[in-house]
Design a protein around this motif. Structure first.
Motif, PDB file in Angstrom:
ATOM      1  N   LEU B 233       0.869  -1.186   0.554  1.00  0.00           N
ATOM      2  CA  LEU B 233      -0.083   0.080  -0.184  1.00  0.00           C
ATOM      3  C   LEU B 233       0.806   1.493   0.106  1.00  0.00           C
ATOM      4  O   LEU B 233       0.768   1.991  -0.841  1.00  0.00           O
ATOM      5  CB  LEU B 233      -0.786   0.185   0.695  1.00  0.00           C
ATOM      6  N   THR B 234       1.559   1.103   0.546  1.00  0.00           N
ATOM      7  CA  THR B 234       2.936   2.512   0.129  1.00  0.00           C
ATOM      8  C   THR B 234       3.569   2.646  -0.657  1.00  0.00           C
ATOM      9  O   THR B 234       3.669   3.667  -1.135  1.00  0.00           O
ATOM     10  CB  THR B 234       4.128   1.995   1.657  1.00  0.00           C
ATOM     11  N   ALA B 235       3.542   1.209  -1.448  1.00  0.00           N
ATOM     12  CA  ALA B 235       4.000   1.880  -2.790  1.00  0.00           C
ATOM     13  C   ALA B 235       2.761   1.934  -3.857  1.00  0.00           C
ATOM     14  O   ALA B 235       2.864   1.552  -5.091  1.00  0.00           O
ATOM     15  CB  ALA B 235       4.431   0.838  -2.892  1.00  0.00           C
ATOM     16  N   PHE B 236       1.573   1.493  -3.301  1.00  0.00           N
ATOM     17  CA  PHE B 236       0.356   2.275  -4.341  1.00  0.00           C
ATOM     18  C   PHE B 236       0.197   1.154  -4.937  1.00  0.00           C
ATOM     19  O   PHE B 236      -0.791   0.829  -6.029  1.00  0.00           O
ATOM     20  CB  PHE B 236       0.596   3.599  -4.912  1.00  0.00           C
ATOM     21  N   ARG B 237       0.471   0.025  -4.481  1.00  0.00           N
ATOM     22  CA  ARG B 237       0.087  -1.554  -5.285  1.00  0.00           C
ATOM     23  C   ARG B 237      -1.431  -1.598  -3.867  1.00  0.00           C
ATOM     24  O   ARG B 237      -1.483  -3.052  -3.930  1.00  0.00           O
ATOM     25  CB  ARG B 237       0.840  -2.348  -5.249  1.00  0.00           C
ATOM     26  N   ASN B 238      -2.429  -0.696  -4.126  1.00  0.00           N
ATOM     27  CA  ASN B 238      -3.415  -1.443  -3.416  1.00  0.00           C
ATOM     28  C   ASN B 238      -4.369  -2.361  -4.276  1.00  0.00           C
ATOM     29  O   ASN B 238      -5.387  -3.029  -4.289  1.00  0.00           O
ATOM     30  CB  ASN B 238      -4.246   0.263  -4.044  1.00  0.00           C
ATOM     31  N   ASP B 239      -4.230  -2.494  -5.965  1.00  0.00           N
ATOM     32  CA  ASP B 239      -5.137  -3.684  -6.653  1.00  0.00           C
ATOM     33  C   ASP B 239      -4.287  -4.888  -6.403  1.00  0.00           C
ATOM     34  O   ASP B 239      -4.954  -5.312  -6.664  1.00  0.00           O
ATOM     35  CB  ASP B 239      -3.949  -3.237  -8.546  1.00  0.00           C
ATOM     36  N   LEU B 240      -2.883  -4.764  -6.141  1.00  0.00           N
ATOM     37  CA  LEU B 240      -1.950  -6.163  -5.489  1.00  0.00           C
ATOM     38  C   LEU B 240      -3.215  -6.735  -4.133  1.00  0.00           C
ATOM     39  O   LEU B 240      -3.181  -7.735  -3.598  1.00  0.00           O
ATOM     40  CB  LEU B 240      -0.777  -6.660  -5.538  1.00  0.00           C
ATOM     41  N   VAL B 241      -3.337  -5.545  -3.666  1.00  0.00           N
ATOM     42  CA  VAL B 241      -3.968  -5.939  -2.356  1.00  0.00           C
ATOM     43  C   VAL B 241      -5.899  -6.261  -2.137  1.00  0.00           C
ATOM     44  O   VAL B 241      -5.835  -7.181  -1.436  1.00  0.00           O
ATOM     45  CB  VAL B 241      -3.785  -4.781  -1.062  1.00  0.00           C
ATOM     46  N   TYR B 242      -6.354  -4.948  -2.801  1.00  0.00           N
ATOM     47  CA  TYR B 242      -7.897  -5.441  -3.099  1.00  0.00           C
ATOM     48  C   TYR B 242      -7.958  -5.915  -4.351  1.00  0.00           C
ATOM     49  O   TYR B 242      -9.425  -6.407  -4.318  1.00  0.00           O
ATOM     50  CB  TYR B 242      -8.122  -3.962  -2.638  1.00  0.00           C
ATOM     51  N   GLY B 243      -7.570  -6.486  -4.924  1.00  0.00           N
ATOM     52  CA  GLY B 243      -7.532  -7.039  -6.577  1.00  0.00           C
ATOM     53  C   GLY B 243      -8.409  -5.924  -7.507  1.00  0.00           C
ATOM     54  O   GLY B 243      -8.391  -4.833  -7.129  1.00  0.00           O
ATOM     55  N   GLU B 244      -7.910  -6.641  -9.291  1.00  0.00           N
ATOM     56  CA  GLU B 244      -7.913  -5.236  -9.672  1.00  0.00           C
ATOM     57  C   GLU B 244      -9.832  -5.126 -10.160  1.00  0.00           C
ATOM     58  O   GLU B 244     -10.717  -6.627 -10.063  1.00  0.00           O
ATOM     59  CB  GLU B 244      -7.632  -5.681 -11.092  1.00  0.00           C
ATOM     60  N   GLU B 245     -10.188  -4.320 -10.104  1.00  0.00           N
ATOM     61  CA  GLU B 245     -11.465  -3.864 -11.067  1.00  0.00           C
ATOM     62  C   GLU B 245     -11.692  -4.422 -12.164  1.00  0.00           C
ATOM     63  O   GLU B 245     -12.631  -4.215 -12.964  1.00  0.00           O
ATOM     64  CB  GLU B 245     -12.365  -2.852 -10.336  1.00  0.00           C
ATOM     65  N   GLU B 246     -10.758  -3.873 -13.223  1.00  0.00           N
ATOM     66  CA  GLU B 246     -11.134  -4.662 -14.418  1.00  0.00           C
ATOM     67  C   GLU B 246     -10.540  -5.613 -14.444  1.00  0.00           C
ATOM     68  O   GLU B 246     -11.017  -6.373 -14.096  1.00  0.00           O
ATOM     69  CB  GLU B 246      -9.362  -4.089 -14.909  1.00  0.00           C
ATOM     70  N   ALA B 247     -11.270  -5.437 -15.826  1.00  0.00           N
ATOM     71  CA  ALA B 247     -11.746  -7.113 -16.264  1.00  0.00           C
ATOM     72  C   ALA B 247     -10.614  -7.892 -16.275  1.00  0.00           C
ATOM     73  O   ALA B 247      -9.507  -7.757 -16.246  1.00  0.00           O
ATOM     74  CB  ALA B 247     -11.354  -7.655 -17.847  1.00  0.00           C
ATOM     75  N   SER B 248     -10.706  -9.103 -16.082  1.00  0.00           N
ATOM     76  CA  SER B 248      -9.661  -9.906 -15.890  1.00  0.00           C
ATOM     77  C   SER B 248      -8.149  -9.951 -17.192  1.00  0.00           C
ATOM     78  O   SER B 248      -8.989 -10.361 -18.475  1.00  0.00           O
ATOM     79  CB  SER B 248     -10.456 -11.330 -15.624  1.00  0.00           C
ATOM     80  N   ASP B 249      -7.534 -11.133 -17.437  1.00  0.00           N
ATOM     81  CA  ASP B 249      -6.914 -11.129 -18.236  1.00  0.00           C
ATOM     82  C   ASP B 249      -7.262 -12.217 -19.732  1.00  0.00           C
ATOM     83  O   ASP B 249      -8.151 -12.648 -19.236  1.00  0.00           O
ATOM     84  CB  ASP B 249      -5.278 -12.817 -17.387  1.00  0.00           C
ATOM     85  N   VAL B 250      -6.295 -12.028 -19.960  1.00  0.00           N
ATOM     86  CA  VAL B 250      -7.224 -12.393 -21.774  1.00  0.00           C
ATOM     87  C   VAL B 250      -5.564 -13.628 -21.854  1.00  0.00           C
ATOM     88  O   VAL B 250      -4.303 -12.907 -21.804  1.00  0.00           O
ATOM     89  CB  VAL B 250      -7.292 -11.834 -22.657  1.00  0.00           C
TER      90      VAL B 250
END
Lengths: 114, 252
Positions: B233-250
């Motif tokens: 979180l200090t490094a602004f990686r909220n996406d890795l902590v809370y998960g991505e809101e975007e569409a999943s990988d292809v």
């Protein structure tokens, strides 16, 4: 030297080494300039919160500001640091914090390997 | 005294160290990911700072780029920070936005960045080829856009570099420097990506060594999940902590 004087002296050396004036540090911390002056002279204690913020700004750990005798850092700044706004200083602190964390993680990993 | 030839050599030398040839345009952000122990931070740093370089103990280093600048300018700024990383003895540098300003080290880093992204020999041959299509033998604004798109740098970085070129209309330098070319580039069929900042949701991000270090500590059970998340979180990686809101990988 009494501890709070040593801490004050360290803070003065770091501030001058980085090229900030007392006024910009006071604005950054949201306090009066006279408080910064008193802290540097060892007349007042610094709060843990303020110490944290300054440690990030200078890219030092709080423990080295409290326990070591610091020397001015080799900082190369493209402009006079006294011209930086509080937002600029926030940005510098945020990046320094990441660098400090990275050092911290390295020391944990190395200790584990040793 | 700034030694231009020396900076040109250093730019080519560093390209080679990173496994690039001495002429082609490069994807500098992916190149940065190949530098060992380097952490790359995207952070919107306001109007005066373009980037920062912090060299720590143990070869750890952090480069931060002002993500509110145009992508072309960010690429230039990253090359500028490469100079601090590789050739500057200072442990920490805070760099200004204005290209070619500041102390000698800043000017050297700007010149290095220009040679690093726009290799001299390639620029010379591309410019000659484009200029030969005009009667006056000079580059038009469209040609300058073609060049900046080819090398992937901001418009100002390209014009400043071309200032001394024999193919440049000297009298038009100032006019070219301040003109906005985004619309023109789009009319010519280019993407406007180079002239725009990153989307707001991507302006705070950390990549590279730091994320890997945190992962290693967690894998080896040296830190708790709580500490791991705090580091991210200090490094602004909220996406890795809370998960991505975007569409999943292809996967393809």
């Amino acid at each position: 030297m009494i501890k709070i004087e040593a801490i004050g002296e360290n803070l003065r050396v770091l501030r001058e080494g980085a090229g900030y004036n007392q006024k910009s540090i006071a604005t950054f911390l949201g306090v009066d300039q006279s408080l910064i002056s008193k802290i540097e002279k060892g007349e007042r204690n610094i709060s843990a919160d303020m110490l944290d913020k300054l440690a990030s700004l200078y890219g030092m750990t709080t423990s080295s500001i409290v326990n070591d005798v610091v020397t001015g850092k080799q900082l190369s700044c493209a402009f006079r640091c006294s011209d930086l706004t509080s937002d600029d200083m926030e940005a510098i602190s945020a990046i320094n914090k990441i660098a400090l964390n990275s050092e911290f993680m390295t020391s944990l990993l190395e200790r584990n390997e040793a | 005294m700034i030694d231009k030839a020396d900076l040109m050599t250093k730019a080519i030398q560093y390209r080679k160290e990173l496994g690039e040839d001495s002429n082609s345009p490069i994807d500098i952000f992916s190149l940065a990911q190949n530098i060992e122990r380097l952490t790359l931070v995207h952070y919107p740093m306001g109007d005066s700072i373009s980037g920062m370089c912090i060299k720590g103990k143990n070869g750890n280093s952090v480069i931060a780029i002002n993500s509110a600048m145009s992508l072309g300018r960010q690429r230039f700024s990253l090359a500028h920070e490469f100079y601090h990383l590789r050739y500057d003895d200072n442990m920490m540098s805070v760099c200004g936005k204005k290209i070619g300003a500041g102390n000698d080290i800043e000017k050297e880093a700007d010149m290095f960045a220009s040679f690093f992204l726009i290799p001299a020999a390639e620029l010379e041959s591309k410019s000659a080829q484009l200029a030969s299509k005009h009667e006056d033998g000079k580059l038009s604004l469209d040609d300058i856009i073609r060049l900046e798109q080819y090398f992937g740098v901001s418009h100002q970085a390209m014009v400043i570099r071309l200032k001394e070129s024999t193919f440049m209309h000297r009298a038009r330098v100032e006019e070219y420097l301040v003109c906005s070319v985004r619309n023109r580039a789009e009319m010519m069929g280019y993407s406007s990506e180079l002239y725009r900042p990153l989307p707001v949701e991507k302006q705070y991000k950390t990549y590279g060594h730091y994320i890997n270090q945190a992962d290693q500590l967690l894998q080896k059970d040296l830190i708790s999940i709580g500490k791991y998340e705090e580091l991210l979180l200090t490094a602004f990686r909220n996406d890795l902590v809370y998960g991505e809101e975007e569409a999943s990988d292809v996967v393809d």
